[in-house]
Design an enzyme around this catalytic site. Structure first.
Site, PDB file in Angstrom:
ATOM      1  CD  GLU A   1      41.494  -8.676   0.438  1.00  0.00           C
ATOM      2  OE1 GLU A   1      41.158  -7.707  -0.272  1.00  0.00           O
ATOM      3  OE2 GLU A   1      40.867  -9.758   0.465  1.00  0.00           O
TER       4      GLU A   1
ATOM      5  CG  ASP B   1      36.324 -11.490   6.118  1.00  0.00           C
ATOM      6  OD1 ASP B   1      37.072 -12.151   5.383  1.00  0.00           O
ATOM      7  OD2 ASP B   1      35.354 -10.828   5.691  1.00  0.00           O
TER       8      ASP B   1
END
Length: 524
Positions: free
Chosen positions: A188, A15
């Protein structure tokens, strides 16, 4: 043409989020149940990175008590505005998935960072901040659509203003986009940018596994409506097959260099040994261009490659971190982590200078607590780990040694114990919550050298009374239980030292003189 090799940050660093301040680049990644949280890296050339600290390095910032595996800190976003760095992230509190979003600030990216500013009524995960030209600050995150989900894991991206004085969200929540793909799920990781008069919303879709992808939409107004790119997904590897060397590419952030190049960082995994991902999700770098005001990733190819052309930046290499830690410093190196927030005085680098001392805790590494464990990420498919340990198990429940860890139910422990009055070096495999003693050998010593060598998914375990006289404890043991494909979750494998009294009270301790981790040849 000068090239670089992906991933730019190997091992469990997922991420990624990036920002540039003049000619300096900074990057953060997720950490889930590990402490300290959110490592922060610095680079001058986008390829060579050095860790300069952790954003969440104090218990007052990060309470991970009883946090289950693969919960905790999700998907940080890093931004810089008017001399202040902002890191915003989600804390997934429990197995039930309750989410709390917060941000911290600093003027120096190496820290110290502030205590959390918790945001009320901020549903969803993967928050991001965007600073508009007029000074308005916007928060983006994901949530279930107000009209309801059309299918499983159907989410939308929403936007709301953030008041930096009050440190809270204000005003109405605006629905922006629910993704580009029909029946897509897990929308997301939103990142909002304003470029050449357009607002661009870059998100992840398709979940974090094989179908992961990056999509984009744009609008002339920050509130929308947002137009989906006809080329979506702009980046994915799912069409390349499960045997491709890099899989589950997604969760991206972008940056413009001072030389007007555009680059994207994203996560991906490198399966090996039959398609298993022990290394977890890693950080990759890929070039980006603009055509007709739409982003094009790695023009002409559209994928992340293992070897790519170097950015148009002067290369700046940092000194390589030593493979061996002799524990001569009064502070732990930045490569080391605890499982959850460390509680109690169970470790020390000063009680016996030149050694890492671990005191036996009742907390065990097979439960979701804070065991006496200090570990680092596995970063290579082929590696060697060696340590020198001084330890004498006085009672049958005393143990110390090396742990190779995916989570509390999937691990290997090479431990020195007392078993029915006999001192034993043994290898324990734990999978699906059940334990198997692979090998156990009686041994009387107070100083023990332990070694693990991995060649792909073949792990071999050795012990010795000196560093040049190792004997085999077990060889070619399959390491696939250390992969997310077997164990589940979102983290990569860890390797470290531990000492336990296994639920009993004990004053015992283990002293580690040094710990060496080295990648071996023929690594991917």
């Amino acid at each position: 043409m000068k090239t670089f090799r992906n991933p730019i940050i190997p091992g469990f660093y997922p991420d990624p989020s990036i920002c540039r301040v003049e000619d300096d680049y900074y990057l953060v990644t997720s950490t889930f149940e590990y402490f300290p949280g959110v490592p922060i890296f610095h680079s001058k050339d986008l390829v060579n990175w050095k860790q300069i600290g952790h954003v969440l390095d104090r218990p007052s910032q990060l309470n991970l008590d009883n946090t289950p595996p693969s919960k905790g800190i999700y998907a940080p976003t890093l931004r810089h505005h008017d001399g202040i760095f902002y890191m915003i992230t989600t804390f997934v509190v429990s197995q039930e998935g309750r989410r709390k979003n917060f941000y911290v600030t600093a003027t120096d990216p190496a820290g110290p960072w502030s205590d959390p500013n918790w945001l009320e009524d901020a549903p969803g995960i993967d928050p991001s901040l965007f600073f508009d030209d007029d000074g308005t600050v916007y928060y983006t995150g994901n949530r279930q659509p107000p009209e309801g989900q059309k299918h499983l894991k159907h989410m939308e991206i929403y936007l709301q203003k953030l008041d930096l004085e009050e440190k809270q969200l204000i005003g109405e929540k605006y629905s922006l986009w629910d993704g580009a793909l029909k029946n897509a799920h897990a929308q997301e990781a939103p990142h909002l940018f304003k470029i050449n008069g357009w607002y661009y919303l870059i998100i992840a879709e398709g979940g974090t596994g094989f179908t992961h992808s990056v999509t984009v939409a744009r609008s002339k107004s920050v509130l929308g409506p947002y137009e989906s790119a006809k080329t979506n997904p702009i980046l994915t590897h799912r069409h390349l097959g499960r045997d491709y060397p890099i899989v589950n590419i997604g969760h991206a952030d972008i940056v413009q260099t001072q030389n007007n190049e555009w680059w994207m960082v994203c996560l991906g995994s490198r399966p090996y040994g039959g398609g298993y991902r022990n290394l977890g999700r890693e950080t990759f770098l890929v070039p980006m261009a603009w055509e007709h005001d739409w982003p094009v990733i790695n023009p002409g190819k559209g994928i992340v490659e293992e070897v790519m052309n170097f950015p148009n930046l002067e290369e700046v290499k940092w000194a390589s971190a030593p493979s061996r830690d002799d524990f001569d410093s009064p502070n732990l190196g930045l490569q080391w982590n605890f499982l959850r927030t460390p509680r109690g005085d169970f470790w020390s680098l000063t009680e016996r200078p030149g050694y890492l001392r671990l005191r036996a805790k009742e907390d065990v590494i097979t439960e979701q607590h804070n065991p006496s464990f200090i570990g680092r990420r596995q970063q290579h498919t082929n590696f060697s780990v060696t340590t020198a340990m001084e330890f004498k198990p006085v009672q049958d429940f005393d143990s110390a040694g090396i742990v190779l860890l995916q989570n509390n139910d999937f691990q290997f422990r090479m431990e020195y114990v007392r078993d029915q009055g006999e001192h034993v070096i043994r290898l324990v495999k734990r999978a699906y919550g059940k334990e198997e003693i692979i090998e156990a050998i009686e041994l009387e010593t107070e100083q023990l050298f332990l070694k693990v060598e991995a060649s792909g998914q073949d792990y071999s375990f050795y012990y010795g009374l000196s560093n040049d006289s190792f004997k085999t404890l077990a060889s070619d043991v399959s390491g696939i239980i250390l992969s997310t494909d077997v164990a589940g979750g979102f983290v990569g494998a860890y390797i470290g030292m531990y000492c336990s009294s296994n639920g009993q009270q004990s004053n015992n301790k283990a002293d580690f003189d040094w710990f060496e981790y080295a990648g071996l040849s023929k690594n991917i």
